[in-house]
Scaffold this motif. Structure first.
Motif, PDB file in Angstrom:
ATOM      1  N   GLN A  86       5.954  -5.413  43.737  1.00  0.00           N
ATOM      2  CA  GLN A  86       5.531  -6.315  44.823  1.00  0.00           C
ATOM      3  C   GLN A  86       5.168  -7.742  44.365  1.00  0.00           C
ATOM      4  N   ASN A  88       5.820 -10.337  45.690  1.00  0.00           N
ATOM      5  CA  ASN A  88       5.465 -11.215  46.818  1.00  0.00           C
ATOM      6  C   ASN A  88       3.987 -11.123  47.198  1.00  0.00           C
ATOM      7  N   ARG A  89       3.188 -10.391  46.406  1.00  0.00           N
ATOM      8  CA  ARG A  89       1.754 -10.262  46.717  1.00  0.00           C
ATOM      9  C   ARG A  89       0.863 -11.052  45.767  1.00  0.00           C
ATOM     10  N   PHE A  91       0.929 -14.311  45.373  1.00  0.00           N
ATOM     11  CA  PHE A  91       0.547 -15.545  46.057  1.00  0.00           C
ATOM     12  C   PHE A  91       0.509 -15.276  47.556  1.00  0.00           C
ATOM     13  N   GLY A  92       0.251 -16.295  48.325  1.00  0.00           N
ATOM     14  CA  GLY A  92       0.253 -16.133  49.785  1.00  0.00           C
ATOM     15  C   GLY A  92      -1.094 -15.677  50.321  1.00  0.00           C
ATOM     16  N   GLN A  95      -3.084 -11.112  49.274  1.00  0.00           N
ATOM     17  CA  GLN A  95      -2.845 -10.817  47.869  1.00  0.00           C
ATOM     18  C   GLN A  95      -3.330  -9.415  47.504  1.00  0.00           C
ATOM     19  N   LEU A 135      11.453 -14.631  45.312  1.00  0.00           N
ATOM     20  CA  LEU A 135      10.668 -14.710  46.552  1.00  0.00           C
ATOM     21  C   LEU A 135      11.545 -15.154  47.727  1.00  0.00           C
TER      22      LEU A 135
END
Lengths: 223, 223
Positions: A86, A88-89, A91-92, A95, A135
């Motif tokens: 994962q 994509n976890r 950042f953003g 988290q 990403l």
């Protein structure tokens, strides 16, 4: 010897793709890779755990479990390294991991702290491009979903449901879902869904159990 | 004077968020911003155009149009700057715009070449974190969609369809879709969909035209 092995392992991971041998040597020499072995049966990360680092699975079978928001069903997939958990976890806004990764065999892995990821992306432009590519690629795939041509038959609708709930569009998947929940999800009657699933079972594309659907190879359903 | 204005404009864009005044001055002095004005009625980018640069809209109303894969329906949204155009298309496998952005008024914008984006992300860690945050945030939002609790009523299912086909979950949207296509999309009968839409029209949440549905404020539908 050990360095050569790490080198070969890194090159199989999408984030280290295309990095020159020289740069890999530099990375191996100056980066804190936290190597570990997770024993069979143990969780690597759990749904809800904070994501402060990237975990890279070098080898070993891993079960990935994802539970729906309301807990009414869940899905398991099998992954065999090398892969990253994962990405994509890190950042953003959210988290935290949204899936549970469990080692089915003894798994070798290493983690890279968020600071190390930022440092690598600072020093090695290819690493930075790789993370931006990874990403963006996922982002594009997920963004595109609602715009695909709507499936025409109920069997195709059920297949679309399966596909949208899997990370990899191939390999064995198990859906722990009741027939009436699946009927709600595809907006059809329980009876029709049952018929469609039985047809798919007759065609040997899946096997039905009580509250569980086993798909031996998702790619065959998608063909 | 002009520099102060650029400075203020940049700070409103998510990619420049949190960058210090000093760094912004450096950025403004050393970066090639390709400023332009697009006249009302002209396209800024078109679906299918290659994405080699990031376009930032500083002000002016823009219409964003997205067409479904099979061309059976399309959706338009209105956006008012400042914003960035499809940042998830600069990297990844599919580096082309999937939406058409048209200026409804004279729009001021600037673009940053991909190389400049990489350079800024190299020199300014906050810019790099901002771009990673932006891509991850969208990625997380899209990834989460299939796991949401399934809508219970047909009106809710139609609303979910609208929501999944919009970038911003607020503001006016127009769906150019025939009633029987929408029925296919939500897997229900044309008659039931027509009834549900008429109920929603009676509640003043949308207006029905021939082959077109106008939603004055999507956020009211989502409440």
């Amino acid at each position: 010897m050990k360095e050569l092995q790490i080198y070969n392992n890194l090159l199989q991971l999408p984030l280290f793709l295309g990095i020159s041998k020289n740069d890999i040597s530099l990375i191996v020499a100056h980066t804190r890779f936290n190597f570990s072995t997770i024993r069979a049966g143990k969780d690597i990360v759990k749904e809800g755990d904070p994501c402060h680092e990237l975990f890279f699975i070098l080898n070993g079978k891993v079960e990935i479990k994802t539970v729906s928001d309301d807990g009414s069903y869940y899905v398991t997939e099998i992954s065999e390294g090398p892969s990253v958990i994962q990405a994509n976890r890190l950042f953003g806004l959210h988290q935290r991991y949204t899936r549970t990764y469990k080692a089915l065999e003894d798994c070798k892995l290493f983690s890279l702290d968020k600071k190390e990821v930022l440092r690598l992306s600072d020093q090695f432009v290819i690493f930075r491009i790789n993370i931006l590519n990874l990403l963006s690629m996922e982002n594009q795939r997920y963004e595109h979903r609602p715009w695909k041509k709507v499936p025409q038959t109920l069997e195709d609708k059920i297949t679309r449901f399966f596909e949208e709930h899997c990370i990899y569009p191939a390999g064995p998947k198990t859906f722990y879902i009741k027939m009436n929940q699946l009927a709600l999800e595809v907006n059809d009657s329980r009876l029709d869904v049952s018929r469609a699933l039985n047809n798919m079972q007759d065609a040997q594309r899946l096997t039905l159990y009580r509250g569980r659907i086993f798909i031996p190879a998702l790619e065959k359903l998608l063909m």
